[in-house]
Design an enzyme around this catalytic site. Structure first.
Site, mmCIF file in Angstrom:
data_model
loop_
_atom_site.group_PDB
_atom_site.id
_atom_site.type_symbol
_atom_site.label_atom_id
_atom_site.label_comp_id
_atom_site.label_asym_id
_atom_site.label_seq_id
_atom_site.Cartn_x
_atom_site.Cartn_y
_atom_site.Cartn_z
ATOM 1 N N ALA A 107 0.868 -1.188 0.000
ATOM 2 C CA ALA A 107 0.000 0.000 0.000
ATOM 3 C C ALA A 107 0.904 1.237 0.000
ATOM 4 O O ALA A 107 0.800 2.123 0.861
ATOM 5 C CB ALA A 107 -0.959 -0.003 1.190
ATOM 6 N N HIS A 125 7.105 5.704 1.504
ATOM 7 C CA HIS A 125 7.840 4.546 0.990
ATOM 8 C C HIS A 125 8.719 4.957 -0.201
ATOM 9 O O HIS A 125 9.864 4.511 -0.327
ATOM 10 C CB HIS A 125 6.869 3.469 0.512
ATOM 11 C CG HIS A 125 5.991 2.888 1.585
ATOM 12 N ND1 HIS A 125 4.615 2.948 1.538
ATOM 13 C CD2 HIS A 125 6.300 2.223 2.730
ATOM 14 C CE1 HIS A 125 4.112 2.344 2.608
ATOM 15 N NE2 HIS A 125 5.106 1.901 3.352
ATOM 16 N N GLN A 132 3.914 -10.319 13.029
ATOM 17 C CA GLN A 132 3.986 -9.080 13.805
ATOM 18 C C GLN A 132 2.604 -8.538 14.176
ATOM 19 O O GLN A 132 2.492 -7.464 14.749
ATOM 20 C CB GLN A 132 4.824 -8.033 13.081
ATOM 21 C CG GLN A 132 4.236 -7.462 11.809
ATOM 22 C CD GLN A 132 5.261 -6.628 11.050
ATOM 23 O OE1 GLN A 132 6.239 -7.133 10.516
ATOM 24 N NE2 GLN A 132 5.042 -5.319 11.004
ATOM 25 N N GLY A 179 12.172 3.880 7.775
ATOM 26 C CA GLY A 179 11.644 5.212 8.035
ATOM 27 C C GLY A 179 11.701 5.565 9.513
ATOM 28 O O GLY A 179 11.536 4.707 10.379
ATOM 29 N N ARG A 180 11.929 6.856 9.770
ATOM 30 C CA ARG A 180 11.933 7.323 11.166
ATOM 31 C C ARG A 180 10.525 7.337 11.741
ATOM 32 O O ARG A 180 10.352 7.511 12.940
ATOM 33 C CB ARG A 180 12.538 8.730 11.254
ATOM 34 C CG ARG A 180 14.024 8.781 10.968
ATOM 35 C CD ARG A 180 14.579 10.150 11.378
ATOM 36 N NE ARG A 180 15.934 10.349 10.897
ATOM 37 C CZ ARG A 180 17.027 9.897 11.513
ATOM 38 N NH1 ARG A 180 16.899 9.213 12.632
ATOM 39 N NH2 ARG A 180 18.225 10.123 11.009
ATOM 40 N N LYS A 181 9.507 7.187 10.887
ATOM 41 C CA LYS A 181 8.138 7.178 11.432
ATOM 42 C C LYS A 181 7.987 6.039 12.428
ATOM 43 O O LYS A 181 7.322 6.162 13.441
ATOM 44 C CB LYS A 181 7.108 7.038 10.313
ATOM 45 C CG LYS A 181 5.732 7.500 10.758
ATOM 46 C CD LYS A 181 4.639 6.862 9.973
ATOM 47 C CE LYS A 181 4.462 5.464 10.431
ATOM 48 N NZ LYS A 181 3.441 4.707 9.765
ATOM 49 N N ASP A 182 8.604 4.903 12.120
ATOM 50 C CA ASP A 182 8.577 3.759 13.045
ATOM 51 C C ASP A 182 9.885 3.788 13.847
ATOM 52 O O ASP A 182 10.778 2.957 13.655
ATOM 53 C CB ASP A 182 8.416 2.469 12.249
ATOM 54 C CG ASP A 182 7.072 2.427 11.530
ATOM 55 O OD1 ASP A 182 6.075 2.129 12.188
ATOM 56 O OD2 ASP A 182 7.030 2.758 10.334
ATOM 57 N N MET A 229 2.470 10.381 6.796
ATOM 58 C CA MET A 229 1.902 9.400 5.855
ATOM 59 C C MET A 229 1.984 8.013 6.458
ATOM 60 O O MET A 229 2.965 7.654 7.114
ATOM 61 C CB MET A 229 2.642 9.442 4.533
ATOM 62 C CG MET A 229 2.338 10.684 3.753
ATOM 63 S SD MET A 229 2.974 10.553 2.073
ATOM 64 C CE MET A 229 2.585 12.180 1.476
ATOM 65 N N SER A 255 0.127 3.861 5.688
ATOM 66 C CA SER A 255 -0.848 3.053 4.950
ATOM 67 C C SER A 255 -2.158 2.980 5.726
ATOM 68 O O SER A 255 -3.234 2.867 5.147
ATOM 69 C CB SER A 255 -0.314 1.648 4.726
ATOM 70 O OG SER A 255 0.963 1.713 4.129
HETATM 71 N N1 LIG Z 1 5.541 8.697 6.413
HETATM 72 C C1 LIG Z 1 6.643 7.975 6.351
HETATM 73 N N2 LIG Z 1 7.840 8.575 6.253
HETATM 74 C C2 LIG Z 1 8.993 7.850 6.219
HETATM 75 N N3 LIG Z 1 9.027 6.509 6.256
HETATM 76 C C3 LIG Z 1 7.862 5.863 6.338
HETATM 77 C C4 LIG Z 1 6.620 6.540 6.390
HETATM 78 N N4 LIG Z 1 5.635 5.622 6.452
HETATM 79 C C5 LIG Z 1 6.227 4.423 6.456
HETATM 80 N N5 LIG Z 1 7.567 4.559 6.390
HETATM 81 C C6 LIG Z 1 8.567 3.496 6.417
HETATM 82 O O1 LIG Z 1 8.307 2.582 5.376
HETATM 83 C C7 LIG Z 1 8.702 1.278 5.795
HETATM 84 C C8 LIG Z 1 7.552 0.356 5.571
HETATM 85 O O2 LIG Z 1 6.495 0.745 6.421
HETATM 86 P P1 LIG Z 1 5.024 0.211 6.303
HETATM 87 O O3 LIG Z 1 4.883 -0.575 5.058
HETATM 88 O O4 LIG Z 1 4.589 -0.372 7.586
HETATM 89 O O5 LIG Z 1 4.215 1.547 6.024
HETATM 90 P P2 LIG Z 1 3.368 2.392 6.979
HETATM 91 O O6 LIG Z 1 2.759 3.479 6.188
HETATM 92 O O7 LIG Z 1 4.197 2.721 8.185
HETATM 93 O O8 LIG Z 1 2.216 1.433 7.370
HETATM 94 P P3 LIG Z 1 1.466 1.328 8.716
HETATM 95 O O9 LIG Z 1 0.180 1.951 8.436
HETATM 96 O O10 LIG Z 1 1.482 -0.135 8.844
HETATM 97 O O11 LIG Z 1 2.217 1.976 9.816
HETATM 98 C C9 LIG Z 1 9.095 1.387 7.269
HETATM 99 O O12 LIG Z 1 10.511 1.511 7.339
HETATM 100 C C10 LIG Z 1 8.424 2.670 7.678
HETATM 101 O O13 LIG Z 1 9.063 3.311 8.765
HETATM 102 C C1 LIG Z 2 9.811 -3.568 8.481
HETATM 103 C C2 LIG Z 2 8.491 -4.248 8.111
HETATM 104 C C3 LIG Z 2 8.349 -4.262 6.592
HETATM 105 C C4 LIG Z 2 8.562 -5.694 8.588
HETATM 106 O O1 LIG Z 2 7.384 -6.373 8.283
HETATM 107 C C5 LIG Z 2 7.289 -3.553 8.766
HETATM 108 O O2 LIG Z 2 7.343 -3.628 10.143
HETATM 109 C C6 LIG Z 2 7.098 -2.152 8.281
HETATM 110 O O3 LIG Z 2 6.545 -2.025 7.199
HETATM 111 O O4 LIG Z 2 7.508 -1.196 8.947
HETATM 112 N N1 BAL Z 3 5.149 0.055 10.091
HETATM 113 C C1 BAL Z 3 4.623 -0.676 11.212
HETATM 114 C C2 BAL Z 3 4.197 -2.042 10.896
HETATM 115 C C3 BAL Z 3 3.060 -2.495 11.754
HETATM 116 O O1 BAL Z 3 2.376 -1.667 12.353
HETATM 117 O O2 BAL Z 3 2.819 -3.706 11.837
#
Ligand SMILES: Nc1ncnc2c1ncn2[C@@H]1O[C@H](COP(=O)(O)OP(=O)(O)OP(=O)(O)O)[C@@H](O)[C@H]1O
Ligand SMILES: CC(C)(CO)[C@@H](O)C(=O)[O-]
Ligand code: BAL
Length: 406
Positions: A119, A124, A151, A249-252, A286, A288
């Site tokens: 997504a 990303h 997870q 990403g620093r978001k996580d 941002m 998903s």
């Molecule tokens: N807004 C963002 N800015 C920078 N990096 C991001 C952002 N959103 C997600 N990422 C990074 O993209 C990678 C994949 O994340 P993931 O596919 O879980 O997307 P997400 O948008 O964080 O989804 P979720 O809704 O599950 O949190 C991770 O390293 C995450 O930190």
């Molecule tokens: C690093 C990752 C792809 C592992 O499933 C997930 O936790 C995410 O999207 O941040």
């Molecule tokens: N980016 C975080 C993944 C999760 O919430 O499972």
């Protein structure tokens, strides 16, 4: 303690299993470990050819020409494409390293991995763009797309999580083909989108990682099994893709700290590259999961970035870690429709609590069994992490900011 969701083919919705071949010969979609090994073997072939060239112009053994290499892995048909790139057995022996499941290699065509759950959004794509910058015009970027059941705890949103593989591959292809400076200047882009039974061919993995104390606080307090599942898939994907760089990403932020700790503690030969948070123009980070928000909730969700701004402002005005946390928490607690999970000020690497607020868990929440109380220094130096989590409707959102205390 909540169980993680069992690994089974049922956790791969049918919509995720079909996607047409990419319309670009530099993009390869692979679904199996053998296809991935074959696609990666092209780099090893190029590496061998480069080495052969450099010692006296011998015939190319692996197809040093990029277009030719891409043709061989793509073809029209994915399985056929993999076969054209050489058998998985050949992949395992190419370039003098162990293949799928082997150790990361030194040298070779520069390669970076961006791990995602799909997504895809601009956050990303920022990771992919940074990966492309790292590997350069002849390098390879691998984007993994996998909604990892390990997870997710039972009752979380594993089934509802958006799965948009076709659009994701199209988006990546468009980014690669974009004309001029906007296009990704990268040799090849491999999209690895395995089904659960491909990631976990023996079902539930019997060997597990213990992510340690960082995983017991904040996200780990609410999702006690989450980070063990994240590290399990991240380390497995590192072994399967053998990158020089892995981008997160620093978001996580807590995930980033844990991946860094794992790479350090287990001596994983990969460089972790953090990428800044991409926000919508109005400040919402941002994610998903933003797709779950109604229009009204989307407005309410702005409280998170506004709380970060309040924390930053408090720091500028001279507040200490506790003051920064209080300023952020006040904004969240006043916001309609927002239920606070935590507001915390922690060390960005160790996740020790810096505000004296018991790791920011509101109302003296009980720590889960096994949680470790991490005592922080009273005078933090360098940037601190203001981390927030809140529910808006049924959607749980996180956000954070690095803040300099005076
Ligand atoms: N807004 C963002 N800015 C920078 N990096 C991001 C952002 N959103 C997600 N990422 C990074 O993209 C990678 C994949 O994340 P993931 O596919 O879980 O997307 P997400 O948008 O964080 O989804 P979720 O809704 O599950 O949190 C991770 O390293 C995450 O930190
Ligand atoms: C690093 C990752 C792809 C592992 O499933 C997930 O936790 C995410 O999207 O941040
Ligand atoms: N980016 C975080 C993944 C999760 O919430 O499972």
């Amino acid at each position: 303690m909540p169980m993680t969701t069992p690994v089974s083919p049922a956790s791969a919705p049918a919509s995720a299993s079909a996607a047409p071949a990419p319309r670009c010969d530099r993009v390869t979609l692979v679904r199996s470990r053998d296809e991935l090994a074959a696609a990666l073997a092209v780099d090893e072939g190029a590496d061998r050819a480069d080495r052969a060239d450099s010692v006296g112009g011998a015939d190319r053994v692996g197809g040093g020409d990029k277009t030719d290499r891409a043709d061989r892995v793509n073809g029209g048909d994915r399985a056929d494409g993999a076969a054209k790139a050489g058998s998985a057995g050949a992949a395992r022996h190419a370039g003098g390293f162990a293949g799928a499941g082997g150790v990361p290699r030194a040298g070779g065509v520069p390669r970076a991995v961006v791990m995602t759950m799909g997504a895809l959004h601009q956050g990303h794509f920022d990771l992919v763009a940074e990966a492309a910058r790292r590997v350069g015009a002849d390098g390879t970027v691998v984007v993994t797309i996998f909604v990892n059941p390990l997870q997710f705890a039972a009752g979380e949103d594993l089934d509802a999580y958006p799965r948009t593989l076709e659009a994701d591959v199209e988006g990546l292809t468009a980014a690669l083909r974009a004309p001029g400076e906007d296009g990704l200047a990268v040799g090849r882009l491999i999209v690895f989108a395995p089904a659960p039974e491909v990631m976990y061919p023996n079902g539930e993995p019997s060997v597990r990682l213990d992510p340690g104390p960082i995983a017991t606080v904040l996200e780990g307090a609410t999702r006690p099994t989450h980070f063990a599942g994240v590290l399990q898939v991240v380390l497995t994907l590192m072994h399967l893709t053998r990158p020089h760089w892995a981008l997160f990403g620093r978001k996580d932020a807590q995930q980033l700290a844990l991946v860094r700790a794992m790479v350090r503690d287990l001596a994983v030969p990969v460089e972790i590259v953090p990428v800044d948070i991409r926000r919508e123009p109005d400040g919402l980070a941002m994610s998903s999961r933003n797709a779950y928000l109604s229009a009204r909730e989307r407005e309410q969700a702005l409280a998170l970035s506004q709380a970060l701004a309040a924390g930053r402002e408090a720091a500028r005005a001279g507040a200490d870690a506790a003051g920064v946390r209080t300023a952020a928490l006040e904004v969240l607690e006043k916001a309609p429709g927002v239920e606070v999970d935590y507001a915390a000020v922690v060390d960005p690497d160790s996740f020790v609590d810096l505000s004296g607020a018991g790791l920011g868990l509101p109302g003296g929440s009980v720590q889960p069994a096994g949680a470790v109380e991490l005592a922080g220094p009273s005078q933090p130096v360098g940037p601190v992490l203001l981390a927030l989590a809140a529910r808006v409707g049924t959607t749980r959102l996180i956000d954070n900011a690095l803040i300099d205390l005076r």
